[in-house]
Structures are given as C-alpha cells and as structure tokens.
Design a protein around this motif. Structure first.
Motif, PDB file in Angstrom:
ATOM      1  N   GLY A  51      80.455  71.594  47.925  1.00 56.01           N
ATOM      2  CA  GLY A  51      80.185  70.382  48.526  1.00 56.01           C
ATOM      3  C   GLY A  51      81.007  69.457  49.555  1.00 56.01           C
ATOM      4  O   GLY A  51      81.059  68.967  49.992  1.00 56.01           O
TER       5      GLY A  51
ATOM      6  N   ASP B 257      79.192  63.219  47.651  1.00 65.05           N
ATOM      7  CA  ASP B 257      77.419  63.162  47.637  1.00 65.05           C
ATOM      8  C   ASP B 257      77.370  63.334  48.757  1.00 65.05           C
ATOM      9  O   ASP B 257      75.853  62.739  49.293  1.00 65.05           O
ATOM     10  N   ARG B 258      77.786  62.641  50.146  1.00 63.79           N
ATOM     11  CA  ARG B 258      76.788  61.991  51.435  1.00 63.79           C
ATOM     12  C   ARG B 258      77.305  62.814  52.691  1.00 63.79           C
ATOM     13  O   ARG B 258      77.529  62.961  53.529  1.00 63.79           O
ATOM     14  N   HIS B 259      77.647  64.245  52.037  1.00 64.59           N
ATOM     15  CA  HIS B 259      77.879  64.731  53.063  1.00 64.59           C
ATOM     16  C   HIS B 259      76.640  66.101  54.003  1.00 64.59           C
ATOM     17  O   HIS B 259      75.566  65.311  53.657  1.00 64.59           O
TER      18      HIS B 259
ATOM     19  N   LEU C  35      75.337  69.288  53.690  1.00 56.42           N
ATOM     20  CA  LEU C  35      75.670  69.551  52.732  1.00 56.42           C
ATOM     21  C   LEU C  35      75.528  68.843  51.180  1.00 56.42           C
ATOM     22  O   LEU C  35      74.852  68.139  51.487  1.00 56.42           O
ATOM     23  N   LEU C  36      74.696  70.084  50.416  1.00 55.98           N
ATOM     24  CA  LEU C  36      74.152  69.073  49.259  1.00 55.98           C
ATOM     25  C   LEU C  36      75.659  69.162  48.460  1.00 55.98           C
ATOM     26  O   LEU C  36      76.897  69.590  48.874  1.00 55.98           O
ATOM     27  N   PRO C  37      75.422  67.660  47.295  1.00 54.87           N
ATOM     28  CA  PRO C  37      76.590  67.624  46.634  1.00 54.87           C
ATOM     29  C   PRO C  37      76.687  68.597  45.631  1.00 54.87           C
ATOM     30  O   PRO C  37      76.149  69.508  45.318  1.00 54.87           O
TER      31      PRO C  37
ATOM     32  N   GLN D 272      73.100  75.759  49.993  1.00 57.31           N
ATOM     33  CA  GLN D 272      74.069  74.368  49.885  1.00 57.31           C
ATOM     34  C   GLN D 272      73.232  73.465  50.965  1.00 57.31           C
ATOM     35  O   GLN D 272      74.464  72.616  50.496  1.00 57.31           O
TER      36      GLN D 272
ATOM     37  N   ARG E  14      71.408  71.097  53.182  1.00 54.04           N
ATOM     38  CA  ARG E  14      71.210  69.720  52.796  1.00 54.04           C
ATOM     39  C   ARG E  14      69.372  70.040  53.827  1.00 54.04           C
ATOM     40  O   ARG E  14      69.390  70.946  54.978  1.00 54.04           O
TER      41      ARG E  14
END
Length: 461
Positions: free
Chosen positions: A164, A190-192, A195-197, A295, A297
């Motif tokens: 991530g 987690d906040r990218h 990208l997912l976490p 990968q 979101r």
C-alpha cells in the motif's frame, strides 16, 4: 544438522536510504532490495564501496518496490556480477525500468556537468553505472503475483503481499529453510487516495520493519495549507515549485491540485510536470486503472481521469525545462527529485530560490543531508552545482502527501499479526526515529525489538 539461516544488514541501518539485506542459508544467498544511499556525503559514498559479499554469490533478489533507495543499486550489482532473478510485482518491474533508466541518465548528466564545471573532487567524475548496465539488468526482472511463493534459491522462497505504499509495492516473506522473515519494505498508509491499505502481516519468526516516521504521527490532512501557499505566491506574482518524487508522489500532488481547483480554493493555473520519469509513471498508473489493478481503490479511475481537467502541461525536452527556470507568468512546476537531491528540479531551485516572490513546497520526507532537508531547516543559502544560492523564496512543508506509515500506523499494523515474532529489527530510519519505533514495539506490543548496526549479522532460527 541443517545450516542455520543468517540475516545481514547491508544497508538502511542508521539511516533512511540504501535498502539492502542479505539472507544466507548454508551456501545459498539471496537479497531483499538493492537501493541507493541518498543524503549526507558519507552515506552517498557508500554507493561506491564494494559490498562485503560478492555480487556473483547472490542467487536471487526480491524487490519490495521501485523507489530509488530500494532499487537504484541493482545495475551496479549486475555490473559487479549479479545475474540471478529479480522477483517483484509486474507494476514494480514497469516502474523500476523507468526509474533505473532515468537514474543512469541523471548520473551521466551530473558527471558530465561536474567535469565541465570543474566542481567535482574526482577527475574525471564518473557515473556509478550507465545505460548498458541498466539494459543488462532489465531482463532479470521476473514479475510474480501477490501471494504466490517463488523460489529465489534452492531452499529459499519469497512471497509478496500488498504494502500500500506505491503501485506494485510489496512486503516480502522469505522462507529460508524452516525460518520465516518478513520485510515491510516501505509500508503504506490506510489513507492513500489511490491504493488500498496494506495487507495484514503474515506469520513470521522475524520481522524487519521500516521507521521513516518512527518517532512521529502524521498530522490530520489540511488541504488549506497548500491552497494558502499557492494563493500567497500567485498574489506576489511568483511561481510555485514543487519538488516531488516521480513515482506516486506526483500523482498525489496532481490529484490534490485538481481538487483544490475544482473547489475554487486556488485559481486555475498552468501546471507543468517537468519530469519525463513522472510522465512515464503517470502512464503506468493510468494503465493500472484500465486493467483494473486489484491494488487500486474503486475511486482511483475517477481521480486519475479527472486530471484532464487541469491545465496540465507535459515537459519532456531539456529546452522547455530550461525555460521554466524563470517562468514568465505565475504557474506551478512539479519536478523531480522529491528531496531536491538531483534532476531538473535542482536547476529550477538555483534560479527560483533567490526570488522572494516564489515559493518551494516540500511534499514528503526530506532525508538528512539533502537540499530538501536544508531548506526545511531554514538555511539562508544552499549549495547547488558548486556555488551557493541565496534562499529568499518562501519554503512551505505540506505533510498531507506522505505515503509512509507513521509510528501509530506501524504499531497498529504489527498488532494485526496472528502470532508474535521472536524479534523485530527496526531499519529505514534516522537513529532517533528507529530507536523510538523499537521502544514503541517493546512498550505497546511487548515484543523484542532491536535497532541493528550496519553490517550486523544475526541468526534467524
């Protein structure tokens, strides 16, 4: 009796950059990452030092991701005799090709400039590696899928999981005989926005974790901080220069600029992306969206497609780049590198820092000894290409773009492990950050945590 596996810390110990780790099992040897040192001269000189192990003795290498401090030493390793497989994700292989070709080009360019200008201590100044070394390196890449165990040597295999951090980034689980060691590489947040976490840690006997932000917590995002800096600069009739890493950081800055423009917080301005590497990277991200990559979101497609709404201007040739040294109208220039350690942004800084109308926006971690760190620390002059340049431009730090886990993120991620490791080794941090992260692991998780020394060798069983 079977041989005991050993781990040797060949880099990223006592500093943030230069990721290099070797794992030995009897007569078998593999590595995780082969990155360049950046920052202080003493660290950069290590790039020229011979590794304490022969490059030809390395049977295979697992690469966590495509940032220069993790992959940038690969061509030198190949020049010195490495010829094994480089196991990584497909996206890491695509991005590493861009990064390594650009690195060889910049090194040749910098060496040529140093020879012409006479400011180098070396006569002649030489690049660490050249284009031919990169072309010998690229065929060694062997892309694999997440979660698929892959042989790196007869009794050593690696398995990648999503980290991530940037597109294609991975944690690496090495199984060396009966021992399991997990390397975080650079762990994401987690906040990218795209990208997912990171995936939860897989069970391991030993963990090797990063600590770039091991002594701090990221502040809550504040888009107004960047917006206000842009408005102030434009109000002075100046231009905004944003040193940004070509891989991932430029994409996130563009997404933020589009959002601020759409919300009316900043006027619609020409946004120049002055980095062929960043433009090539943006294409890789767009292809991943089209695939689509698991990968990303779900909203990543919308965010990247929305960039077409910016007055986005790609700068590919050196002549156009040189015209941006002194822009004739207010604009935003995004250029690599993110720590102002090299590349086109250095030339822009040399011309724009003396003008108090301008601003320089720093968007990520600035390693000790880099120009970015000096600017962040408030120096009144900075050395560029052998001469000092006065710093009169406004320097602004925006923390919203970091894609490294901070101390709380890392502790929470480690806490998701289904069983505790016997030892956690803390690397990839300045000494105070690494020790703070190790202490946090001891205090909050009750695990054994150690900050290793450069060159230290430890048993994994």
């Amino acid at each position: 009796m079977s041989a005991s596996p050993f781990l040797t810390f060949l880099g990223a110990a006592g500093t943030v950059t230069g990721s290099r780790f070797a794992v030995d099992l009897g007569d078998e040897r593999v590595m995780v990452d082969a990155g360049l040192y950046q920052g202080l001269p003493d660290f950069r000189r290590r790039n020229w030092e011979e590794l304490p192990i022969p490059a030809s003795s390395i049977e295979g290498l697992a690469l966590t991701h495509a940032h220069l401090d993790h992959c940038g030493f690969l061509p030198r390793l190949v020049r010195d005799g490495f010829s094994g497989p480089i196991v990584c994700t497909r996206e890491t292989a695509q991005l590493a090709e861009i990064v390594l070709r650009d690195s060889a080009h910049l090194q040749a360019e910098d060496a040529g400039y140093a020879n012409r200008s006479g400011y180098s201590k070396h006569h002649p100044a030489l690049p660490l590696y050249d284009d031919s070394d990169v072309e010998k390196t690229l065929p060694l890449f062997e892309p694999v899928e997440y979660g698929v165990p892959t042989d790196l040597a007869r009794d050593v295999r690696g398995t990648l999981s999503p980290a991530g951090h940037i597109l294609g980034s991975s944690t690496v689980l090495l199984e060396a005989g009966p021992s399991r060691v997990l390397f975080t590489g650079d762990l994401g947040r987690d906040r990218h926005p795209l990208l997912l976490p990171p995936a939860a840690p897989v069970p391991a006997d030993v963990m090797v974790i990063e600590s770039t932000y091991g002594d701090r917590r990221h502040p809550d995002p504040d888009p107004e901080h960047l917006a206000a800096a842009i408005r102030r600069t434009i109000g002075r009739g100046g231009s905004v220069l944003i040193p940004a890493f070509a891989v991932d950081r430029t994409e996130l800055v563009l997404v933020a600029l589009h959002r601020l423009t759409q919300e009316g917080r900043v006027p619609r301005l020409p946004v120049f992306v002055d980095s062929p590497m960043a433009l090539a990277t943006l294409d890789v991200y767009r292809r991943a969206v089209s695939a689509p990559s698991p990968q990303l979101r779900p909203e990543a497609r919308v965010l990247l497609e929305a960039l077409d709404g910016l007055d986005l201007r790609a700068v590919r040739d050196p002549e156009h780049s040189m015209r941006l040294n002194r822009p004739s109208f207010p604009c935003i220039v995004i250029s690599a590198s993110g720590m102002a350690a090299g590349g086109r942004v250095v030339h822009h800084l040399a011309h724009q820092l003396p003008d108090s109308r301008n601003s320089v926006v720093l968007t990520g971690y600035q390693a000790e000894g880099t120009r970015g760190r000096q600017l962040l620390d408030g120096v009144r002059q900075v050395k560029i290409h052998g001469r000092y340049v006065p710093v009169r431009a406004e320097v602004v730090q925006v923390d919203d773009f970091s894609v490294h886990a901070d101390a709380e993120d890392m502790t929470a991620w480690l806490g998701r492990a289904t069983e505790p490791p016997s030892t956690v080794y803390v690397v990839h941090g300045e000494p105070s950050a690494a020790e703070a992260m190790a202490q946090r692991v001891r205090d909050e998780l009750g695990w054994c945590a150690v900050v290793p020394r450069l060159g230290e060798r430890v048993r994994l069983d």
